[in-house]
Design a protein around this motif. Sequence first.
Motif, PDB file in Angstrom:
ATOM      1  N   ARG A   1      -8.124  -3.992  -8.308  1.00 62.33           N
ATOM      2  CA  ARG A   1      -8.297  -4.625  -8.835  1.00 62.33           C
ATOM      3  C   ARG A   1      -6.837  -5.518  -9.507  1.00 62.33           C
ATOM      4  O   ARG A   1      -7.174  -7.048 -10.024  1.00 62.33           O
ATOM      5  CB  ARG A   1      -9.046  -3.268 -10.123  1.00 62.33           C
ATOM      6  CG  ARG A   1      -9.644  -3.230  -9.614  1.00 62.33           C
ATOM      7  CD  ARG A   1      -9.767  -1.983 -10.667  1.00 62.33           C
ATOM      8  NE  ARG A   1      -9.854  -2.347 -11.895  1.00 62.33           N
ATOM      9  CZ  ARG A   1     -10.162  -1.682 -13.752  1.00 62.33           C
ATOM     10  NH1 ARG A   1      -9.825  -0.245 -13.143  1.00 62.33           N
ATOM     11  NH2 ARG A   1     -10.282  -2.533 -14.591  1.00 62.33           N
ATOM     12  N   LEU A   2      -5.760  -4.854  -9.179  1.00 58.09           N
ATOM     13  CA  LEU A   2      -4.662  -5.948  -9.925  1.00 58.09           C
ATOM     14  C   LEU A   2      -4.915  -7.037  -9.047  1.00 58.09           C
ATOM     15  O   LEU A   2      -4.416  -8.232  -9.443  1.00 58.09           O
ATOM     16  CB  LEU A   2      -3.154  -4.835  -9.430  1.00 58.09           C
ATOM     17  CG  LEU A   2      -2.225  -6.435 -10.712  1.00 58.09           C
ATOM     18  CD1 LEU A   2      -2.439  -5.994 -11.164  1.00 58.09           C
ATOM     19  CD2 LEU A   2      -1.084  -5.055  -9.280  1.00 58.09           C
ATOM     20  N   ASN A   3      -4.954  -7.027  -7.445  1.00 56.54           N
ATOM     21  CA  ASN A   3      -4.403  -8.393  -6.924  1.00 56.54           C
ATOM     22  C   ASN A   3      -5.588  -9.320  -7.602  1.00 56.54           C
ATOM     23  O   ASN A   3      -5.473 -10.782  -7.471  1.00 56.54           O
ATOM     24  CB  ASN A   3      -4.724  -7.699  -4.702  1.00 56.54           C
ATOM     25  CG  ASN A   3      -3.701  -7.371  -4.836  1.00 56.54           C
ATOM     26  OD1 ASN A   3      -2.381  -7.520  -5.766  1.00 56.54           O
ATOM     27  ND2 ASN A   3      -3.585  -6.440  -3.548  1.00 56.54           N
TER      28      ASN A   3
ATOM     29  N   ILE B   1      -6.900  -9.680 -10.160  1.00 58.82           N
ATOM     30  CA  ILE B   1      -6.728 -10.128 -11.927  1.00 58.82           C
ATOM     31  C   ILE B   1      -5.768 -11.169 -11.260  1.00 58.82           C
ATOM     32  O   ILE B   1      -5.584 -12.032 -11.742  1.00 58.82           O
ATOM     33  CB  ILE B   1      -6.213  -9.075 -11.897  1.00 58.82           C
ATOM     34  CG1 ILE B   1      -7.343  -7.750 -12.729  1.00 58.82           C
ATOM     35  CG2 ILE B   1      -5.707  -9.843 -13.462  1.00 58.82           C
ATOM     36  CD1 ILE B   1      -6.962  -6.802 -13.765  1.00 58.82           C
ATOM     37  N   ARG B   2      -4.906 -10.891 -10.374  1.00 56.48           N
ATOM     38  CA  ARG B   2      -3.935 -11.469 -10.638  1.00 56.48           C
ATOM     39  C   ARG B   2      -4.340 -13.402  -9.081  1.00 56.48           C
ATOM     40  O   ARG B   2      -3.613 -14.220  -9.915  1.00 56.48           O
ATOM     41  CB  ARG B   2      -2.543 -11.640  -9.309  1.00 56.48           C
ATOM     42  CG  ARG B   2      -1.833 -10.166  -9.992  1.00 56.48           C
ATOM     43  CD  ARG B   2      -0.762  -9.783  -9.219  1.00 56.48           C
ATOM     44  NE  ARG B   2      -0.149  -8.707 -10.267  1.00 56.48           N
ATOM     45  CZ  ARG B   2       0.623  -7.372  -9.113  1.00 56.48           C
ATOM     46  NH1 ARG B   2       0.990  -7.936  -7.861  1.00 56.48           N
ATOM     47  NH2 ARG B   2       2.094  -7.355  -9.853  1.00 56.48           N
ATOM     48  N   GLN B   3      -5.190 -13.005  -8.448  1.00 54.20           N
ATOM     49  CA  GLN B   3      -6.447 -14.096  -7.795  1.00 54.20           C
ATOM     50  C   GLN B   3      -6.662 -14.793  -8.644  1.00 54.20           C
ATOM     51  O   GLN B   3      -6.511 -16.356  -9.027  1.00 54.20           O
ATOM     52  CB  GLN B   3      -6.786 -13.528  -6.456  1.00 54.20           C
ATOM     53  CG  GLN B   3      -7.470 -14.749  -6.227  1.00 54.20           C
ATOM     54  CD  GLN B   3      -6.136 -15.551  -5.691  1.00 54.20           C
ATOM     55  OE1 GLN B   3      -5.618 -15.355  -5.211  1.00 54.20           O
ATOM     56  NE2 GLN B   3      -6.276 -17.051  -5.700  1.00 54.20           N
ATOM     57  N   ARG B   4      -7.489 -14.207 -10.176  1.00 54.27           N
ATOM     58  CA  ARG B   4      -8.008 -15.169 -10.956  1.00 54.27           C
ATOM     59  C   ARG B   4      -7.073 -15.835 -12.220  1.00 54.27           C
ATOM     60  O   ARG B   4      -7.458 -16.970 -12.225  1.00 54.27           O
ATOM     61  CB  ARG B   4      -8.981 -14.181 -12.019  1.00 54.27           C
ATOM     62  CG  ARG B   4     -10.685 -13.618 -10.906  1.00 54.27           C
ATOM     63  CD  ARG B   4     -11.284 -12.939 -11.926  1.00 54.27           C
ATOM     64  NE  ARG B   4     -10.939 -12.270 -12.560  1.00 54.27           N
ATOM     65  CZ  ARG B   4     -11.349 -11.307 -12.761  1.00 54.27           C
ATOM     66  NH1 ARG B   4     -11.427 -10.254 -11.925  1.00 54.27           N
ATOM     67  NH2 ARG B   4     -10.591 -10.201 -14.413  1.00 54.27           N
ATOM     68  N   ILE B   5      -5.553 -14.949 -11.843  1.00 57.59           N
ATOM     69  CA  ILE B   5      -5.088 -15.869 -12.689  1.00 57.59           C
ATOM     70  C   ILE B   5      -4.558 -17.223 -12.253  1.00 57.59           C
ATOM     71  O   ILE B   5      -4.500 -18.504 -12.904  1.00 57.59           O
ATOM     72  CB  ILE B   5      -3.554 -14.963 -13.211  1.00 57.59           C
ATOM     73  CG1 ILE B   5      -4.769 -13.750 -14.208  1.00 57.59           C
ATOM     74  CG2 ILE B   5      -2.573 -15.552 -13.877  1.00 57.59           C
ATOM     75  CD1 ILE B   5      -3.686 -13.017 -14.562  1.00 57.59           C
ATOM     76  N   ALA B   6      -3.847 -16.930 -10.943  1.00 60.06           N
ATOM     77  CA  ALA B   6      -3.761 -18.100 -10.455  1.00 60.06           C
ATOM     78  C   ALA B   6      -4.461 -19.009 -10.178  1.00 60.06           C
ATOM     79  O   ALA B   6      -4.376 -20.580 -10.104  1.00 60.06           O
ATOM     80  CB  ALA B   6      -3.045 -17.586  -8.915  1.00 60.06           C
TER      81      ALA B   6
END
Length: 118
Positions: free
Chosen positions: A54-56, A58-63
Amino acid sequence: MVTLDGALFEKSGTMSGGGTKPRGGKMGTSIRATSVSGEAVTSAEKELSTMVDRLNGIRQRIADSVKHYQASEKAIAHLEMELAKSQKEVMVCYGFSNVFFIFSPDEINALKPSSRTD
């Protein structure tokens, strides 16, 4: 002053030395290892793996959002530049023979009647 047991009393009232049994500290003795079942470990590892996924995500969506924002900022800057260019030259079309005249904003203002009385 020294006692029969070998303890030394200082004039200040403190005592040092003496005693037949040395005593060690007891810090950390109340913490005991408990057994954890393999099932609990497996469940915790599975939960951790889910959270990492899930964290990965979220990080991808932020990028992706940052890239989209930067592209939008670049597009806005380009459009603002094009708007500024367009405002410098305004095209005015008159209906005779499909003739186009290009005037600057100052020239257009000079063509407008200053006041109209009917």
